[in-house]
Design a protein around this motif. Structure first.
Motif, PDB file in Angstrom:
ATOM      1  N   LEU A   1       0.968  -1.237   0.177  1.00  0.00           N
ATOM      2  CA  LEU A   1      -0.191  -0.092  -0.093  1.00  0.00           C
ATOM      3  C   LEU A   1       0.919   1.262   0.037  1.00  0.00           C
ATOM      4  O   LEU A   1       0.420   2.427  -0.224  1.00  0.00           O
ATOM      5  CB  LEU A   1      -0.825   0.117   1.200  1.00  0.00           C
ATOM      6  CG  LEU A   1      -1.909  -1.119   1.339  1.00  0.00           C
ATOM      7  CD1 LEU A   1      -2.800  -1.110   2.605  1.00  0.00           C
ATOM      8  CD2 LEU A   1      -2.948  -1.150  -0.112  1.00  0.00           C
TER       9      LEU A   1
ATOM     10  N   TYR B   1       1.089   3.054  -3.267  1.00  0.00           N
ATOM     11  CA  TYR B   1      -0.141   3.528  -4.086  1.00  0.00           C
ATOM     12  C   TYR B   1      -0.216   5.013  -4.396  1.00  0.00           C
ATOM     13  O   TYR B   1      -0.530   5.068  -5.460  1.00  0.00           O
ATOM     14  CB  TYR B   1      -1.329   3.201  -3.007  1.00  0.00           C
ATOM     15  CG  TYR B   1      -2.587   3.749  -3.736  1.00  0.00           C
ATOM     16  CD1 TYR B   1      -3.400   3.257  -4.585  1.00  0.00           C
ATOM     17  CD2 TYR B   1      -3.067   4.990  -3.266  1.00  0.00           C
ATOM     18  CE1 TYR B   1      -4.657   3.630  -5.265  1.00  0.00           C
ATOM     19  CE2 TYR B   1      -4.570   5.474  -3.702  1.00  0.00           C
ATOM     20  CZ  TYR B   1      -5.154   4.849  -4.782  1.00  0.00           C
ATOM     21  OH  TYR B   1      -6.212   5.260  -5.207  1.00  0.00           O
TER      22      TYR B   1
ATOM     23  N   THR C   1      -0.707   5.949  -8.333  1.00  0.00           N
ATOM     24  CA  THR C   1      -1.841   6.616  -8.730  1.00  0.00           C
ATOM     25  C   THR C   1      -1.711   8.049  -9.373  1.00  0.00           C
ATOM     26  O   THR C   1      -2.590   8.349 -10.268  1.00  0.00           O
ATOM     27  CB  THR C   1      -2.719   7.027  -7.346  1.00  0.00           C
ATOM     28  OG1 THR C   1      -4.018   7.209  -7.982  1.00  0.00           O
ATOM     29  CG2 THR C   1      -2.248   8.012  -6.764  1.00  0.00           C
TER      30      THR C   1
ATOM     31  N   ALA D   1      -3.852   1.473 -10.437  1.00  0.00           N
ATOM     32  CA  ALA D   1      -3.823   1.549  -8.950  1.00  0.00           C
ATOM     33  C   ALA D   1      -5.042   1.340  -8.301  1.00  0.00           C
ATOM     34  O   ALA D   1      -5.097   0.674  -7.058  1.00  0.00           O
ATOM     35  CB  ALA D   1      -3.037   2.830  -8.631  1.00  0.00           C
TER      36      ALA D   1
ATOM     37  N   LEU E   1      -5.996  -1.575  -5.660  1.00  0.00           N
ATOM     38  CA  LEU E   1      -6.055  -1.211  -4.270  1.00  0.00           C
ATOM     39  C   LEU E   1      -7.402  -2.095  -3.698  1.00  0.00           C
ATOM     40  O   LEU E   1      -7.658  -2.281  -2.559  1.00  0.00           O
ATOM     41  CB  LEU E   1      -6.170   0.121  -3.793  1.00  0.00           C
ATOM     42  CG  LEU E   1      -6.556   0.642  -2.453  1.00  0.00           C
ATOM     43  CD1 LEU E   1      -5.579   0.328  -1.570  1.00  0.00           C
ATOM     44  CD2 LEU E   1      -6.772   2.348  -2.491  1.00  0.00           C
TER      45      LEU E   1
ATOM     46  N   PHE F   1      -0.760  -4.919  -8.793  1.00  0.00           N
ATOM     47  CA  PHE F   1       0.140  -3.870  -8.323  1.00  0.00           C
ATOM     48  C   PHE F   1       1.485  -4.094  -9.279  1.00  0.00           C
ATOM     49  O   PHE F   1       2.262  -3.195  -9.429  1.00  0.00           O
ATOM     50  CB  PHE F   1       0.374  -3.971  -6.868  1.00  0.00           C
ATOM     51  CG  PHE F   1      -0.368  -2.874  -6.031  1.00  0.00           C
ATOM     52  CD1 PHE F   1      -0.178  -1.591  -6.217  1.00  0.00           C
ATOM     53  CD2 PHE F   1      -1.459  -3.574  -5.223  1.00  0.00           C
ATOM     54  CE1 PHE F   1      -1.038  -0.607  -5.457  1.00  0.00           C
ATOM     55  CE2 PHE F   1      -2.182  -2.550  -4.386  1.00  0.00           C
ATOM     56  CZ  PHE F   1      -2.131  -1.104  -4.535  1.00  0.00           C
TER      57      PHE F   1
END
Length: 211
Positions: free
Chosen positions: A66, A69, A73, A80, A84, A131
Protein backbone atom coordinates in the motif's frame (compact mmCIF):
# COMPACT_ATOMS: atom_id res chain seq x y z
CA UNK A 1 -9.90 14.82 5.23
CA UNK A 2 -7.47 15.26 2.30
CA UNK A 3 -4.65 16.22 4.66
CA UNK A 4 -5.31 13.17 6.85
CA UNK A 5 -5.36 10.94 3.77
CA UNK A 6 -2.05 12.33 2.56
CA UNK A 7 -0.50 11.74 5.97
CA UNK A 8 -1.71 8.13 6.01
CA UNK A 9 -0.37 7.34 2.55
CA UNK A 10 2.84 9.18 3.33
CA UNK A 11 3.30 7.16 6.52
CA UNK A 12 2.71 3.91 4.63
CA UNK A 13 5.20 4.99 1.99
CA UNK A 14 7.87 5.72 4.58
CA UNK A 15 7.22 2.46 6.46
CA UNK A 16 6.96 0.26 3.38
CA UNK A 17 10.51 -1.13 3.48
CA UNK A 18 10.28 -2.06 7.17
CA UNK A 19 6.91 -3.73 6.61
CA UNK A 20 8.47 -5.92 3.94
CA UNK A 21 11.30 -6.79 6.33
CA UNK A 22 8.72 -7.74 8.96
CA UNK A 23 6.80 -9.84 6.45
CA UNK A 24 10.00 -11.61 5.47
CA UNK A 25 10.84 -12.24 9.13
CA UNK A 26 7.45 -13.86 9.69
CA UNK A 27 7.97 -16.22 6.77
CA UNK A 28 11.48 -17.13 7.91
CA UNK A 29 10.23 -17.67 11.46
CA UNK A 30 7.48 -19.87 10.07
CA UNK A 31 10.08 -21.88 8.13
CA UNK A 32 12.17 -22.39 11.27
CA UNK A 33 9.06 -23.33 13.23
CA UNK A 34 8.04 -25.78 10.51
CA UNK A 35 11.54 -27.26 10.44
CA UNK A 36 11.66 -27.64 14.21
CA UNK A 37 8.27 -29.32 14.11
CA UNK A 38 9.64 -31.94 11.74
CA UNK A 39 12.76 -32.53 13.80
CA UNK A 40 11.11 -32.95 17.19
CA UNK A 41 7.95 -34.78 18.21
CA UNK A 42 7.26 -32.55 21.22
CA UNK A 43 5.34 -29.72 19.57
CA UNK A 44 2.31 -31.78 18.63
CA UNK A 45 -0.17 -30.32 16.14
CA UNK A 46 0.95 -26.80 15.23
CA UNK A 47 -1.08 -26.38 12.06
CA UNK A 48 -3.11 -23.46 13.41
CA UNK A 49 -0.04 -21.57 14.60
CA UNK A 50 1.70 -22.09 11.26
CA UNK A 51 -1.37 -20.88 9.40
CA UNK A 52 -1.69 -17.73 11.50
CA UNK A 53 1.99 -16.83 11.00
CA UNK A 54 1.75 -17.58 7.27
CA UNK A 55 -1.30 -15.40 6.77
CA UNK A 56 0.21 -12.66 8.96
CA UNK A 57 3.21 -12.52 6.63
CA UNK A 58 0.88 -11.98 3.68
CA UNK A 59 -1.16 -9.28 5.44
CA UNK A 60 1.96 -7.35 6.48
CA UNK A 61 3.29 -7.56 2.91
CA UNK A 62 -0.03 -6.20 1.62
CA UNK A 63 0.24 -3.21 3.98
CA UNK A 64 3.78 -2.69 2.67
CA UNK A 65 2.52 -2.71 -0.91
CA UNK A 66 0.00 0.00 0.00
CA UNK A 67 3.02 2.27 0.40
CA UNK A 68 3.34 2.18 -3.40
CA UNK A 69 -0.19 3.40 -4.00
CA UNK A 70 0.32 7.16 -3.88
CA UNK A 71 3.19 7.03 -6.37
CA UNK A 72 1.35 4.65 -8.68
CA UNK A 73 -1.91 6.59 -8.67
CA UNK A 74 -0.09 9.64 -10.05
CA UNK A 75 0.93 7.59 -13.10
CA UNK A 76 -1.86 5.04 -13.60
CA UNK A 77 -4.80 5.97 -11.35
CA UNK A 78 -7.24 3.41 -12.71
CA UNK A 79 -4.90 0.43 -12.47
CA UNK A 80 -3.76 1.54 -9.02
CA UNK A 81 -7.38 1.96 -7.91
CA UNK A 82 -8.37 -1.52 -9.11
CA UNK A 83 -5.32 -3.03 -7.42
CA UNK A 84 -6.13 -1.25 -4.16
CA UNK A 85 -9.76 -2.37 -4.28
CA UNK A 86 -8.82 -6.02 -4.80
CA UNK A 87 -6.27 -6.16 -1.98
CA UNK A 88 -8.63 -4.28 0.35
CA UNK A 89 -11.56 -6.60 -0.37
CA UNK A 90 -9.41 -9.73 -0.28
CA UNK A 91 -7.46 -8.89 2.87
CA UNK A 92 -10.51 -7.49 4.68
CA UNK A 93 -12.53 -10.60 3.87
CA UNK A 94 -9.66 -12.85 4.92
CA UNK A 95 -9.26 -11.14 8.29
CA UNK A 96 -13.03 -11.23 8.84
CA UNK A 97 -13.02 -14.94 8.03
CA UNK A 98 -10.21 -15.62 10.49
CA UNK A 99 -11.99 -13.71 13.27
CA UNK A 100 -15.17 -15.62 12.44
CA UNK A 101 -13.33 -18.94 12.66
CA UNK A 102 -11.72 -18.03 15.98
CA UNK A 103 -15.07 -17.00 17.45
CA UNK A 104 -16.73 -20.21 16.25
CA UNK A 105 -13.89 -22.24 17.75
CA UNK A 106 -14.29 -20.50 21.11
CA UNK A 107 -18.06 -21.02 21.03
CA UNK A 108 -17.65 -24.62 19.84
CA UNK A 109 -19.75 -23.89 16.76
CA UNK A 110 -19.32 -25.04 13.12
CA UNK A 111 -16.47 -23.31 11.33
CA UNK A 112 -17.01 -21.25 8.17
CA UNK A 113 -16.64 -23.12 4.85
CA UNK A 114 -12.99 -23.93 4.24
CA UNK A 115 -13.14 -22.90 0.56
CA UNK A 116 -13.67 -19.27 1.57
CA UNK A 117 -10.03 -18.97 2.65
CA UNK A 118 -8.41 -19.74 -0.73
CA UNK A 119 -10.99 -17.49 -2.42
CA UNK A 120 -10.11 -14.50 -0.22
CA UNK A 121 -6.38 -15.22 -0.55
CA UNK A 122 -6.83 -15.47 -4.32
CA UNK A 123 -8.50 -12.05 -4.48
CA UNK A 124 -5.65 -10.58 -2.43
CA UNK A 125 -3.02 -12.18 -4.67
CA UNK A 126 -4.81 -10.86 -7.76
CA UNK A 127 -4.58 -7.36 -6.32
CA UNK A 128 -0.87 -7.81 -5.62
CA UNK A 129 -0.41 -9.14 -9.14
CA UNK A 130 -1.98 -5.99 -10.58
CA UNK A 131 0.22 -3.84 -8.34
CA UNK A 132 3.24 -5.61 -9.79
CA UNK A 133 1.98 -5.14 -13.36
CA UNK A 134 1.31 -1.46 -12.66
CA UNK A 135 4.86 -1.00 -11.35
CA UNK A 136 6.27 -2.63 -14.48
CA UNK A 137 4.02 -0.54 -16.74
CA UNK A 138 4.64 2.86 -15.16
CA UNK A 139 8.25 2.37 -14.01
CA UNK A 140 7.31 4.46 -10.99
CA UNK A 141 9.50 2.07 -9.02
CA UNK A 142 12.25 -0.07 -10.47
CA UNK A 143 11.20 -3.00 -12.61
CA UNK A 144 13.06 -5.24 -10.19
CA UNK A 145 10.54 -4.38 -7.48
CA UNK A 146 7.65 -5.10 -9.84
CA UNK A 147 9.20 -8.41 -10.87
CA UNK A 148 9.83 -9.43 -7.27
CA UNK A 149 6.22 -8.65 -6.40
CA UNK A 150 5.06 -10.90 -9.25
CA UNK A 151 7.46 -13.59 -7.98
CA UNK A 152 5.99 -13.25 -4.50
CA UNK A 153 2.52 -13.88 -5.93
CA UNK A 154 3.84 -16.84 -7.91
CA UNK A 155 5.44 -18.53 -4.90
CA UNK A 156 2.21 -18.04 -2.94
CA UNK A 157 0.22 -19.71 -5.71
CA UNK A 158 2.70 -22.59 -5.68
CA UNK A 159 2.38 -22.84 -1.91
CA UNK A 160 -1.41 -23.01 -2.13
CA UNK A 161 -1.15 -25.63 -4.87
CA UNK A 162 1.00 -27.91 -2.72
CA UNK A 163 -1.75 -27.97 -0.09
CA UNK A 164 -4.01 -29.70 -2.60
CA UNK A 165 -4.11 -33.50 -2.26
CA UNK A 166 -3.83 -33.64 -6.06
CA UNK A 167 -0.22 -32.41 -5.84
CA UNK A 168 2.27 -34.53 -3.97
CA UNK A 169 5.44 -33.04 -2.54
CA UNK A 170 8.29 -34.02 -0.30
CA UNK A 171 8.08 -33.70 3.46
CA UNK A 172 10.46 -30.73 3.36
CA UNK A 173 8.74 -28.87 0.53
CA UNK A 174 6.77 -26.54 2.88
CA UNK A 175 10.01 -25.44 4.56
CA UNK A 176 11.66 -24.73 1.21
CA UNK A 177 8.63 -22.77 0.00
CA UNK A 178 8.49 -20.72 3.20
CA UNK A 179 12.15 -19.75 2.85
CA UNK A 180 11.59 -18.88 -0.82
CA UNK A 181 8.51 -16.84 0.11
CA UNK A 182 10.50 -14.86 2.66
CA UNK A 183 13.24 -14.00 0.16
CA UNK A 184 10.92 -11.89 -2.02
CA UNK A 185 9.75 -9.33 0.59
CA UNK A 186 13.27 -9.25 2.06
CA UNK A 187 14.71 -8.25 -1.31
CA UNK A 188 11.94 -5.72 -1.97
CA UNK A 189 12.55 -4.13 1.43
CA UNK A 190 16.27 -3.96 0.72
CA UNK A 191 15.73 -2.26 -2.64
CA UNK A 192 13.14 0.29 -1.55
CA UNK A 193 15.36 2.71 0.44
CA UNK A 194 17.67 3.19 -2.56
CA UNK A 195 14.99 2.91 -5.22
CA UNK A 196 14.60 6.03 -7.32
CA UNK A 197 11.46 8.06 -6.62
CA UNK A 198 10.34 10.20 -9.53
CA UNK A 199 9.78 13.90 -8.98
CA UNK A 200 6.32 15.39 -8.75
CA UNK A 201 6.85 16.91 -12.19
CA UNK A 202 7.50 13.59 -13.89
CA UNK A 203 5.35 13.08 -16.96
CA UNK A 204 2.55 10.59 -16.18
CA UNK A 205 2.60 7.27 -17.98
CA UNK A 206 -0.63 6.64 -19.90
CA UNK A 207 -2.97 4.29 -18.04
CA UNK A 208 -3.70 1.34 -20.40
CA UNK A 209 -7.17 0.93 -18.89
CA UNK A 210 -8.21 4.35 -20.16
CA UNK A 211 -7.79 3.37 -23.78
Amino acid sequence: MGIVSKKIWGSLEQSSAWLFFLSSGLFFFNAIYELFQRLTPYLGDTGLQNFVIYISGLVVAVVGVLGFYRRLTNQAPRLAGISLTLVAVGTGSLLTLIIWAVMMTILNQPLPPGMLIPITVGITLLGLLLFGVTILWTRTLSRTVGGLLLGFVGIWILGIATISPLISGTEWLPVVLLVATGVFPLTIGYLLPTDGIPTDHAEPTPDPTTK
